[in-house]
Design an enzyme around this catalytic site. Structure first.
Site, PDB file in Angstrom:
ATOM      1  NE  ARG A  54      -2.876   0.391   3.382  1.00 44.53           N
ATOM      2  CZ  ARG A  54      -2.221   0.456   4.555  1.00 44.53           C
ATOM      3  NH1 ARG A  54      -1.455   1.490   4.836  1.00 44.53           N
ATOM      4  NH2 ARG A  54      -2.342  -0.511   5.431  1.00 44.53           N
ATOM      5  CE1 TYR A 106     -18.361  12.100 -14.594  1.00 45.02           C
ATOM      6  CE2 TYR A 106     -17.052  11.958 -12.591  1.00 45.02           C
ATOM      7  CZ  TYR A 106     -17.897  11.374 -13.513  1.00 45.02           C
ATOM      8  OH  TYR A 106     -18.290  10.075 -13.343  1.00 45.02           O
ATOM      9  CE  LYS A 203     -12.967   9.410 -17.549  1.00 45.72           C
ATOM     10  NZ  LYS A 203     -13.810   8.283 -17.220  1.00 45.72           N
TER      11      LYS A 203
HETATM   12  O1  P1T Z   1     -14.127   7.932 -13.379  1.00 49.70           O
HETATM   13  P1  P1T Z   1     -12.932   8.369 -12.595  1.00 49.70           P
HETATM   14  O2  P1T Z   1     -11.649   7.737 -13.031  1.00 49.70           O
HETATM   15  O3  P1T Z   1     -13.138   8.265 -11.123  1.00 49.70           O
HETATM   16  O4  P1T Z   1     -12.712   9.928 -12.923  1.00 49.70           O
HETATM   17  C1  P1T Z   1     -13.630  10.908 -12.550  1.00 49.70           C
HETATM   18  C2  P1T Z   1     -13.543  12.093 -13.462  1.00 49.70           C
HETATM   19  C3  P1T Z   1     -12.861  13.230 -13.038  1.00 49.70           C
HETATM   20  N1  P1T Z   1     -12.751  14.327 -13.810  1.00 49.70           N
HETATM   21  C4  P1T Z   1     -13.299  14.369 -15.042  1.00 49.70           C
HETATM   22  C5  P1T Z   1     -13.170  15.609 -15.864  1.00 49.70           C
HETATM   23  C6  P1T Z   1     -13.994  13.267 -15.546  1.00 49.70           C
HETATM   24  O5  P1T Z   1     -14.517  13.348 -16.771  1.00 49.70           O
HETATM   25  C7  P1T Z   1     -14.129  12.104 -14.740  1.00 49.70           C
HETATM   26  C8  P1T Z   1     -14.902  10.906 -15.203  1.00 49.70           C
HETATM   27  N2  P1T Z   1     -15.751  11.168 -16.285  1.00 49.70           N
HETATM   28  C9  P1T Z   1     -16.588  10.253 -16.876  1.00 49.70           C
HETATM   29  C10 P1T Z   1     -16.717   8.981 -16.468  1.00 49.70           C
HETATM   30  C11 P1T Z   1     -17.370  10.745 -18.025  1.00 49.70           C
HETATM   31  O6  P1T Z   1     -17.913   9.949 -18.819  1.00 49.70           O
HETATM   32  O7  P1T Z   1     -17.455  11.974 -18.176  1.00 49.70           O
END
Ligand code: P1T
Length: 385
Positions: A54, A106, A203
């Site tokens: 961890r 988001y 992403k």
């Molecule tokens: O899904 P995650 O890895 O926890 O990330 C969250 C997140 C944070 N910031 C932005 C700008 C994001 O677009 C996202 C996640 N967004 C999507 C899942 C979406 O489809 O827009």
């Protein structure tokens, strides 16, 4: 066996090599997946710097060095998701503190702030950060952080990072930028004065829609120390396998983004000329209200765009009729995804807030992938027919 990265290495070279060396025990060119929970100590108090996974993992550490270099920061900490990364950043706040947030973030970020962190006596003001004077006006004596998303998800509004960095630092507070939508190939907020940059590595950084993760890149020693402490103390770390996947993804970040930029522009221009499309938001279109800022702040305009087809029914039809594009949440992968933000990614944002930021029921979002752009345009042509 060292790979010597030149001091002034360019972006794509940094993506491929930074933070990595051939494995010292075998010469393996790729950092192995150190799939272990613990490390054997030679004797009491004597070990190789690794005690428990961890706290430290060599695969994760390699990814952290790699992305820190890619973003031009000093160090990075990888987390189990983008939301876990945002949670780690905000864990430095104390009860009574106030945060200014881009109003059109988001939906999950809004939900974390509005439904979870507000229970801990933290206050959040949602502000249109594309207007610096509104940021200045929202400052309070107890404001500790400015959390900016640019371009925003999903209406692609931009914030002038250098300008809001000046404002934040004038008030002695941190500027955090969620750089997920742009990717560090397109935008590097630390160059404009950001103190911390976060990504959902799910992403563009991973880029292949097969891993969920998050990362925070920091420049200040106190932030770096806190984020490392929180990785260990709260434990929402990125797994060795996911770290390896993202590390594999960043090697092709520059070539993938070059094609995302080309395809994003092509699809945006096609939609802008389509009679059934009321409006398109893409920073690379001269009609985007902040096109000039986009040219200054971004290198290429990325693969994310949204467009309005006038009614919910028309939006529903486009989403259901595409064949090559897939109807799904998420973004930044090599394959094109289409979604209806109001009912999918931003369903957790109340309707009146959605209306205030122009997130209508008739808005459709596309994460433009790196297929042949002519095939994407053919698909939209038949879906809009
Ligand atoms: O899904 P995650 O890895 O926890 O990330 C969250 C997140 C944070 N910031 C932005 C700008 C994001 O677009 C996202 C996640 N967004 C999507 C899942 C979406 O489809 O827009």
């Amino acid at each position: 066996m060292r790979v010597k990265l030149p001091a002034h290495a360019r972006f794509s070279t940094i993506c491929i090599h930074a933070g990595q060396e051939p494995d010292p025990s075998t010469g393996a060119i790729i950092t192995p997946i150190f799939q272990t929970s613990t490390y054997v100590q030679e004797e009491l108090g004597k070990h190789k710097g690794y005690e428990y996974a961890r706290t430290q993992n060599p695969t994760r550490a390699t990814l952290e060095r790699n992305i820190a270099a890619i973003e031009g920061g000093k160090a990075a900490s990888a987390f189990a998701s983008g939301m876990a990364a945002i949670g780690a950043i905000t864990s430095s706040l104390k009860s009574g503190d106030h945060v200014i947030v881009t109003d059109n973030t988001y939906g999950g970020t809004f939900r974390l702030f509005d439904k979870v962190l507000s229970r801990y006596q933290l206050a959040f003001s949602y502000v249109d950060t594309s207007q610096p004077e509104l940021v200045e006006r929202a400052m309070r004596p107890e404001t500790r952080m400015l959390f900016v998303e640019t371009p925003t998800n999903p209406v692609l509004r931009l914030t002038d990072i250098a300008r809001v960095a000046e404002i934040a630092h004038g008030h002695g507070i941190r500027l955090v930028v969620d750089n997920t939508f742009a990717s560090p190939c397109v935008q590097r907020p630390i160059e404009f004065g950001a103190d911390m940059v976060m990504h959902s590595t799910t992403k563009y950084l991973n880029g292949h829609s097969d891993s969920v993760g998050g990362i925070v890149v920091a420049v200040r020693d106190d932030d770096i120390e806190w984020l490392k402490f929180v990785q260990n103390a709260a434990g929402a770390i990125l797994s060795p396998f996911d770290s390896w996947l993202v590390l594999r993804g960043t090697k092709t970040l520059a070539v993938r983004m070059a094609q995302h930029n080309i395809n994003g522009q092509a699809v945006a221009e096609f939609l802008a000329s389509h009679p059934k499309v009321k409006s398109v938001v893409y920073p690379g279109l001269p009609a985007h209200p902040q096109h000039e800022l986009a040219k200054r702040q971004m290198r290429g305009f990325g693969g994310m765009l949204s467009f309005d087809v006038g009614t919910f029914e028309a939006a529903r039809q486009v989403c259901n009729r595409v064949r090559l594009m897939s109807l799904a949440e998420s973004l930044g992968g090599v394959e094109t995804l289409i979604c209806h933000p109001a009912s999918m990614t931003h369903a957790s944002v109340p309707p009146e807030r959605r209306a205030a930021i122009g997130l209508t029921e008739s808005l459709v979002r596309i994460s433009v992938g790196i297929e042949d752009p002519a095939d994407l345009i053919d698909d939209l042509t038949q879906a809009l027919a």
